[in-house]
Every structure is written in C-alpha cells, then in structure tokens.
Write a protein that holds these residues in place. Structure first.
Motif, mmCIF file in Angstrom:
data_model
loop_
_atom_site.group_PDB
_atom_site.id
_atom_site.type_symbol
_atom_site.label_atom_id
_atom_site.label_comp_id
_atom_site.label_asym_id
_atom_site.label_seq_id
_atom_site.Cartn_x
_atom_site.Cartn_y
_atom_site.Cartn_z
ATOM 1 N N UNK A 58 0.840 -1.200 0.000
ATOM 2 C CA UNK A 58 0.000 0.000 0.000
ATOM 3 C C UNK A 58 0.873 1.247 0.000
ATOM 4 N N UNK A 59 1.898 1.265 0.834
ATOM 5 C CA UNK A 59 2.805 2.416 0.884
ATOM 6 C C UNK A 59 3.530 2.590 -0.447
ATOM 7 N N UNK A 60 3.905 1.492 -1.078
ATOM 8 C CA UNK A 60 4.575 1.556 -2.376
ATOM 9 C C UNK A 60 3.644 2.147 -3.439
ATOM 10 N N UNK A 61 2.398 1.692 -3.472
ATOM 11 C CA UNK A 61 1.435 2.233 -4.431
ATOM 12 C C UNK A 61 1.177 3.717 -4.176
ATOM 13 N N UNK A 62 1.068 4.105 -2.915
ATOM 14 C CA UNK A 62 0.864 5.514 -2.593
ATOM 15 C C UNK A 62 2.050 6.373 -3.005
ATOM 16 N N UNK A 63 3.255 5.807 -2.914
ATOM 17 C CA UNK A 63 4.441 6.566 -3.347
ATOM 18 C C UNK A 63 4.446 6.784 -4.864
ATOM 19 N N UNK A 67 -4.133 6.151 -4.684
ATOM 20 C CA UNK A 67 -4.811 6.097 -3.408
ATOM 21 C C UNK A 67 -5.506 4.741 -3.351
ATOM 22 N N UNK A 68 -5.102 3.908 -2.424
ATOM 23 C CA UNK A 68 -5.674 2.569 -2.296
ATOM 24 C C UNK A 68 -6.994 2.679 -1.553
ATOM 25 N N UNK A 69 -8.070 2.245 -2.218
ATOM 26 C CA UNK A 69 -9.414 2.371 -1.657
ATOM 27 C C UNK A 69 -9.839 1.142 -0.870
ATOM 28 N N UNK A 70 -9.473 -0.027 -1.347
ATOM 29 C CA UNK A 70 -9.861 -1.261 -0.665
ATOM 30 C C UNK A 70 -8.908 -2.364 -1.086
ATOM 31 N N UNK A 71 -8.931 -3.449 -0.329
ATOM 32 C CA UNK A 71 -7.974 -4.503 -0.619
ATOM 33 C C UNK A 71 -8.498 -5.904 -0.444
ATOM 34 N N UNK A 72 -7.734 -6.812 -1.031
ATOM 35 C CA UNK A 72 -7.970 -8.249 -0.926
ATOM 36 C C UNK A 72 -9.397 -8.637 -1.304
ATOM 37 N N UNK A 144 6.366 -4.641 -5.156
ATOM 38 C CA UNK A 144 7.030 -3.773 -4.174
ATOM 39 C C UNK A 144 8.451 -4.207 -3.850
ATOM 40 N N UNK A 145 8.730 -5.509 -3.908
ATOM 41 C CA UNK A 145 10.072 -5.996 -3.591
ATOM 42 C C UNK A 145 11.084 -5.547 -4.648
ATOM 43 N N UNK A 146 10.695 -5.615 -5.911
ATOM 44 C CA UNK A 146 11.588 -5.212 -7.004
ATOM 45 C C UNK A 146 11.446 -3.725 -7.353
ATOM 46 N N UNK A 147 10.451 -3.049 -6.736
ATOM 47 C CA UNK A 147 10.233 -1.607 -6.880
ATOM 48 C C UNK A 147 9.832 -1.191 -8.298
ATOM 49 N N UNK A 148 8.827 -1.903 -8.875
ATOM 50 C CA UNK A 148 8.312 -1.475 -10.181
ATOM 51 C C UNK A 148 6.793 -1.565 -10.223
#
Length: 161
Positions: A58-63, A67-72, A144-148
C-alpha cells in the motif's frame, strides 16, 4: 353455501392478483434502478466494501501516486461444463486504487506465478478483470520488492487495423 364458495373463490383470485401485482412492481423497480444506475456505481460499491491494511505494498502504491481504496477482493464464480455440476471457483485481485480520478485494479506480482509480459500472456491472465470491471482504466501490476509498477490496458481493435 354456494355464495360462500363464490366469495372464497373471489378472495383467492384477489390475493393472487395482488401477489402478481406486487411481484411485477418489484421487478419493474429493480429494472428501473439498474437502468438508471450511474456509470461506475459497481466500482464505487466495491471500493466501499473492503478494508485497507497498511502494508509495504500500500505504501509503495501511494508513493507512485495511487490512493488505495480497498484490498484483498475475492470474486466468486461458477463454472459449468455441458450438463455437469456447477463448479465453484474464485477470482482474486489485491487492491482497488484511484489515481487522477481514474480507477485501477491492482495485482501484485507473485514469485510463484509470474506474469508473462507478452500480449497473449497478459490477455490470458488479466483481460478477465477488464471485462468484469469495464469502468476501470486498467490493471496495475506492481512488485514492491523489485520496486516497479506497470499499467496494463486492453483495447478492442477492428479486423482491418
């Protein structure tokens, strides 16, 4: 006695007609509501349905401006082959996000099942999400691990070009 049977018969018919009338009214209201539902209603309903757990993804997407609205999310599906039994299955996606007022479904890249980055590989893995949620701008695939982060969009082309 005969008059009593006639009244009872009329009462049965009256109840039957009232029940049919109520059923028709209910079907009409459902159809009317569906017909006048604003575009994107299904996506907004989905956005309100899931909760977001703050994690690295979530933090990676926000960066990246989402804006993450909902998950899973889990979408139950049924598959029936010929006249066989209905077999349950599910379709998963990780997040629903918005960026610049456009909605995106988010899939996180998994090491055990990597995405094949060819047109046919993307079609086979991701196009069903575009078909189920046509109001979405695209599908965001993130690692997020590979940062792309990559965005996949599908466009139907005509035969000639």
């Amino acid at each position: 006695m005969r008059e009593l049977r006639l009244v009872a018969k009329l009462g049965d018919w009256l109840i039957f007609l009232v029940a049919i009338g109520l059923l028709l009214w209910w079907f009409f209201r459902r159809f009317y509501k569906w017909l006048h539902e604003p575009p994107g209603h299904r996506i907004r309903k989905l956005a309100d349905s899931g909760e977001v757990l703050r994690d690295e993804a979530v933090e990676f997407l926000e960066s990246h401006g989402y804006e993450v609205l909902s998950g899973k999310h889990r979408i139950p599906l049924g598959v029936k082959v010929d006249e066989g039994p209905l077999q349950p299955t599910r379709l998963y996606f990780d997040y629903l996000a918005v960026k610049e007022d456009l909605y995106y479904l988010v899939k996180l890249e998994k090491a055990r099942m990597p995405i094949e980055w060819t047109a046919s590989g993307l079609r086979d893995r991701l196009m069903i999400y575009s078909l189920l949620f046509p109001d979405c701008e695209g599908i965001v695939v993130a690692d997020p691990a590979q940062r792309w982060v990559r965005t996949v969009r599908f466009k139907v082309e005509d035969e000639n070009g």
